[in-house]
Design a protein around this motif. Structure first.
Motif, PDB file in Angstrom:
ATOM      1  N   ALA A 161       0.763  -1.511  -0.562  1.00  0.00           N
ATOM      2  CA  ALA A 161      -0.015   0.131   0.154  1.00  0.00           C
ATOM      3  C   ALA A 161       1.097   1.450  -0.319  1.00  0.00           C
ATOM      4  O   ALA A 161       0.471   2.500  -0.812  1.00  0.00           O
ATOM      5  CB  ALA A 161      -0.845  -0.065   1.019  1.00  0.00           C
ATOM      6  N   LYS A 162       2.344   1.272   0.747  1.00  0.00           N
ATOM      7  CA  LYS A 162       2.408   2.241   0.695  1.00  0.00           C
ATOM      8  C   LYS A 162       3.921   2.303  -0.314  1.00  0.00           C
ATOM      9  O   LYS A 162       4.323   3.663  -1.084  1.00  0.00           O
ATOM     10  CB  LYS A 162       3.557   2.095   2.099  1.00  0.00           C
ATOM     11  N   ALA A 163       3.943   1.772  -0.569  1.00  0.00           N
ATOM     12  CA  ALA A 163       4.425   1.556  -2.289  1.00  0.00           C
ATOM     13  C   ALA A 163       3.671   2.026  -3.156  1.00  0.00           C
ATOM     14  O   ALA A 163       4.471   3.420  -4.277  1.00  0.00           O
ATOM     15  CB  ALA A 163       4.859   0.381  -2.745  1.00  0.00           C
ATOM     16  N   ALA A 164       2.501   1.621  -3.358  1.00  0.00           N
ATOM     17  CA  ALA A 164       1.582   2.614  -4.365  1.00  0.00           C
ATOM     18  C   ALA A 164       0.885   4.315  -3.860  1.00  0.00           C
ATOM     19  O   ALA A 164       1.025   4.907  -4.522  1.00  0.00           O
ATOM     20  CB  ALA A 164       0.668   1.674  -4.098  1.00  0.00           C
ATOM     21  N   MET A 165       1.292   4.735  -2.597  1.00  0.00           N
ATOM     22  CA  MET A 165       0.663   5.779  -1.990  1.00  0.00           C
ATOM     23  C   MET A 165       2.250   6.528  -2.785  1.00  0.00           C
ATOM     24  O   MET A 165       2.051   7.609  -2.827  1.00  0.00           O
ATOM     25  CB  MET A 165       1.056   5.800  -0.408  1.00  0.00           C
ATOM     26  N   ALA A 166       3.460   5.942  -2.183  1.00  0.00           N
ATOM     27  CA  ALA A 166       4.826   6.485  -3.349  1.00  0.00           C
ATOM     28  C   ALA A 166       4.812   6.993  -4.529  1.00  0.00           C
ATOM     29  O   ALA A 166       5.738   7.607  -5.457  1.00  0.00           O
ATOM     30  CB  ALA A 166       5.702   6.176  -2.732  1.00  0.00           C
ATOM     31  N   GLY A 167       3.682   6.240  -5.180  1.00  0.00           N
ATOM     32  CA  GLY A 167       3.586   6.413  -6.714  1.00  0.00           C
ATOM     33  C   GLY A 167       4.868   4.843  -7.469  1.00  0.00           C
ATOM     34  O   GLY A 167       5.035   5.359  -8.343  1.00  0.00           O
ATOM     35  N   LEU A 168       5.662   4.146  -6.547  1.00  0.00           N
ATOM     36  CA  LEU A 168       6.361   3.096  -7.112  1.00  0.00           C
ATOM     37  C   LEU A 168       5.362   2.043  -8.289  1.00  0.00           C
ATOM     38  O   LEU A 168       4.115   1.811  -7.776  1.00  0.00           O
ATOM     39  CB  LEU A 168       7.347   2.485  -6.008  1.00  0.00           C
ATOM     40  N   THR A 169       6.534   1.487  -9.338  1.00  0.00           N
ATOM     41  CA  THR A 169       5.836   0.748 -10.299  1.00  0.00           C
ATOM     42  C   THR A 169       6.274  -0.417  -9.748  1.00  0.00           C
ATOM     43  O   THR A 169       7.517  -0.858  -9.194  1.00  0.00           O
ATOM     44  CB  THR A 169       6.350   1.208 -11.371  1.00  0.00           C
ATOM     45  N   ILE A 170       5.259  -1.405  -9.431  1.00  0.00           N
ATOM     46  CA  ILE A 170       6.044  -3.016  -9.161  1.00  0.00           C
ATOM     47  C   ILE A 170       5.346  -4.276 -10.980  1.00  0.00           C
ATOM     48  O   ILE A 170       4.637  -3.754 -11.026  1.00  0.00           O
ATOM     49  CB  ILE A 170       5.188  -3.066  -7.954  1.00  0.00           C
ATOM     50  N   VAL A 171       6.022  -5.059 -10.706  1.00  0.00           N
ATOM     51  CA  VAL A 171       5.959  -5.667 -11.961  1.00  0.00           C
ATOM     52  C   VAL A 171       6.298  -7.402 -10.900  1.00  0.00           C
ATOM     53  O   VAL A 171       7.300  -7.114  -9.839  1.00  0.00           O
ATOM     54  CB  VAL A 171       6.898  -5.695 -13.146  1.00  0.00           C
ATOM     55  N   ASP A 172       5.643  -8.020 -11.169  1.00  0.00           N
ATOM     56  CA  ASP A 172       5.803  -9.845  -9.961  1.00  0.00           C
ATOM     57  C   ASP A 172       6.892 -10.495 -11.547  1.00  0.00           C
ATOM     58  O   ASP A 172       6.551 -11.090 -12.856  1.00  0.00           O
ATOM     59  CB  ASP A 172       4.795 -10.266  -9.691  1.00  0.00           C
ATOM     60  N   VAL A 173       7.117 -11.538 -11.501  1.00  0.00           N
ATOM     61  CA  VAL A 173       7.935 -12.837 -11.788  1.00  0.00           C
ATOM     62  C   VAL A 173       7.727 -13.933 -11.593  1.00  0.00           C
ATOM     63  O   VAL A 173       7.645 -13.897 -10.410  1.00  0.00           O
ATOM     64  CB  VAL A 173       9.779 -12.336 -12.221  1.00  0.00           C
ATOM     65  N   PRO A 174       7.727 -15.079 -12.085  1.00  0.00           N
ATOM     66  CA  PRO A 174       7.479 -16.768 -11.566  1.00  0.00           C
ATOM     67  C   PRO A 174       8.831 -16.633 -10.856  1.00  0.00           C
ATOM     68  O   PRO A 174       9.981 -16.830 -10.623  1.00  0.00           O
ATOM     69  CB  PRO A 174       6.829 -17.148 -12.327  1.00  0.00           C
ATOM     70  N   ILE A 175       8.377 -17.579  -9.478  1.00  0.00           N
ATOM     71  CA  ILE A 175       9.698 -17.609  -9.005  1.00  0.00           C
ATOM     72  C   ILE A 175       9.174 -19.783  -8.469  1.00  0.00           C
ATOM     73  O   ILE A 175       7.412 -19.830  -8.143  1.00  0.00           O
ATOM     74  CB  ILE A 175      10.024 -16.916  -7.358  1.00  0.00           C
TER      75      ILE A 175
END
Length: 230
Positions: A183-197
């Motif tokens: 949530a705080k990453a979104a509020m700070a405007g960070l982009t997030i991607v995911d990758v299979p592990i």
């Protein structure tokens, strides 16, 4: 990039030696290991002071058990890398896959990367039905508030810039730290991607610590920060 690997540990005497060895053998040349012992009572502390001491860059000892979120907070405060990844002290997540997250970070241009246990995989390959459903529901709820399209919000493998993490005031001391960080990453405007592990789930008899109440708390945290962000 210098990667700081933060390992919160509570009563992990059986798996911690293998885990630390795996982190050291992951193939990344510029890597720091920070272990936070959250007041273990099973011999974990003795291991960290003895045979594992030479393999770890920094160890923090909590005098009382405070929870995963508090352990991550202590680790972030002293981490010296440019980026931080979280690593549970058991063997569910493979340190050899740090490189997968770093590669995704560099090729995507995103700010952060999550290692997804579920991306592109069948239900039975990863975990029991109930586990997948609970994680799926919490991830969906988180995405609705944050606008992200990630597939595994609760994953341990989160790779963030250290500068971002050090700027935060960690409020959740237990497993609610996962939705709080997202949530705080979104509020700070960070982009997030995911990758299979890959993922090798352990059960409660093997020391798994998350409980149903933690899922309820996670939903509360999602809604709490979701309302703040509206």
């Amino acid at each position: 990039m210098k990667l700081s690997v933060i390992v919160p540990a509570y009563n992990e005497v059986e798996t911690l030696p293998s885990l630390i060895h795996a982190v050291r053998a992951c193939g990344l040349p510029n890597l720091e290991i920070v272990v936070v012992d959250d007041a273990s009572s099973d011999g974990t502390s003795a291991l960290l002071k003895g045979e594992l001491a030479s393999q770890i860059d920094t160890v923090v000892f909590h005098e009382t058990n405070q929870g995963k979120g508090a352990a991550l907070r202590s680790g972030v405060e002293i981490a010296r890398g440019t980026h931080v990844i979280f690593q549970d002290a058991d063997l569910e997540y493979d340190p050899k896959e740090y490189a997968v997250l770093i590669e995704k970070l560099e090729e995507s241009g995103a700010d952060a990367v999550y290692g997804s246990r579920f991306l592109g995989r069948g239900l039975s390959e990863v975990s029991p039905f109930w586990h997948r459903m609970v994680n799926g529901f919490l991830t969906l709820a988180s995405n609705l508030f944050t606008g992200y399209r990630i597939t595994d919000m609760e994953t341990c493998f989160k790779l963030f810039p250290a500068e971002f993490l050090k700027s935060l005031e960690f409020e959740e001391s237990q497993f609610g730290i996962e939705p709080e960080l997202t949530a705080k990453a979104a509020m700070a405007g960070l982009t997030i991607v995911d990758v299979p592990i890959s993922y090798k789930q352990r059960n409660f008899n093997e020391g798994k610590k998350i409980r149903p109440k933690d899922g309820v708390r996670a939903l509360y945290v999602i809604v709490k920060y979701g309302i703040k962000g509206i």
